[in-house]
Design an enzyme around this catalytic site. Structure first.
Site, PDB file in Angstrom:
ATOM      1  N   ASP A  81       0.849  -1.191   0.000  1.00 60.29           N
ATOM      2  CA  ASP A  81       0.000   0.000   0.000  1.00 60.29           C
ATOM      3  C   ASP A  81       0.888   1.246   0.000  1.00 60.29           C
ATOM      4  O   ASP A  81       1.743   1.403   0.894  1.00 60.29           O
ATOM      5  CB  ASP A  81      -0.831  -0.014   1.296  1.00 60.29           C
ATOM      6  N   GLU A 179     -14.484   0.241  -1.122  1.00 65.68           N
ATOM      7  CA  GLU A 179     -14.646   0.217   0.335  1.00 65.68           C
ATOM      8  C   GLU A 179     -15.894   0.993   0.755  1.00 65.68           C
ATOM      9  O   GLU A 179     -16.060   2.181   0.392  1.00 65.68           O
ATOM     10  CB  GLU A 179     -13.386   0.802   1.001  1.00 65.68           C
TER      11      GLU A 179
END
Ligand code: KIV
Length: 263
Positions: A81, A179
């Site tokens: 990430d 998300e």
């Protein structure tokens, strides 16, 4: 799992499973599971280090944890990430920051949002760095979002997300995290794309799912958002094991002869 398998999974309607992993011990366990992808997520800032949000994750921290996970799970597809602001600098700095995670052993990087990122995504893929996008609730923008809330609730917000998903695909993303969006929107975006979507709080229709390892193990006692399912009562079980250990020390049961050197 290989970068080429993502498209195949979508075509064959085979689900993709992803879990966060931040350390060597967890990576060794996960390497013996059937999970497809380990995400060295910047959520480690909160989960491992106890910060209030993910903004405190740095490239140095992500590099170190990516290396640890790669040493523990050589057989898994590992995603690094890119932390807050490390891909909002000059093009060459952005590319070399992504390169740091690739050189740490990641097979691809993930970055949040579409606006301002599409040229970078194209340059990264042209430079040999596969990119996973991330839309919906993007925790690195928490100061703008005003809290960890469901995204894409209004028709206009949903339109923006649908457009951004297509832009990320066009820019070259091989996959996309969605998300905290309504399940119907997760379905619509998933069906509009050729690349697979991986959902967290985005319903059952995405091409895959991701959860934070500590959440699925029930280690975060007071963290129970709707989208988390716990598969173990980890907090209680670990607590009880440590109390058992202390009891055995106090009662003289541990160490017994079995755990003592005789000569
Ligand atoms: O950092 C992270 O754990 C993530 C997942 C929630 C997708 O980005």
């Amino acid at each position: 799992m290989n970068i080429l398998d993502f498209e195949k999974r979508k075509l064959n309607q085979q689900k993709i499973s992803m879990v966060t992993c931040y350390d060597y011990t967890s990576a060794r366990i996960l390497s013996e599971t059937s999970v497809d992808i380990l995400l060295v997520g910047d959520s480690l800032a909160m989960t491992l280090y106890g910060f209030e949000n993910t903004l405190s994750a740095t490239l140095d921290i992500m590099q170190l944890h990516t290396k640890a996970v790669c040493r523990g799970a050589k057989n898994k597809f590992i995603l690094g990430d890119l932390p807050f602001l490390t891909y909002r600098k000059s093009m060459s700095e952005n590319i070399s920051n992504a390169g740091v995670l690739m050189q740490a052993g990641a097979h691809a990087v993930k970055l949040e949002g579409a606006a301002g990122n599409t040229d970078l995504i194209t340059r990264l893929t042209q430079s040999g760095i596969p990119v996973m996008g991330h839309l919906g609730l993007t925790p690195q923008s928490i100061a703008m979002l005003g809290g960890y809330k469901l995204q894409g609730k209004t028709a206009s917000a949903a339109e923006v997300l649908k457009r951004e998903a297509l832009l990320l695909q066009e820019a070259g993303c091989f996959s996309l995290v969605l998300e905290c969006v309504p399940a119907a929107l997760g379905k619509e975006i998933t069906e509009s794309l050729l690349i697979p979507t991986i959902g967290i709080g985005a319903g059952r229709f995405t091409d895959g799912q991701v959860l934070v390892f500590q959440d699925l193990l029930g280690l975060n006692k007071d963290f129970k958002p709707k989208f988390v399912k716990t598969f173990l009562n980890g907090f209680e079980q670990i607590k009880n094991s440590v109390d058992h250990y202390v009891d055995e020390i106090n009662s003289g049961v541990f160490p017994s002869d079995e755990h003592s050197y005789q000569s």
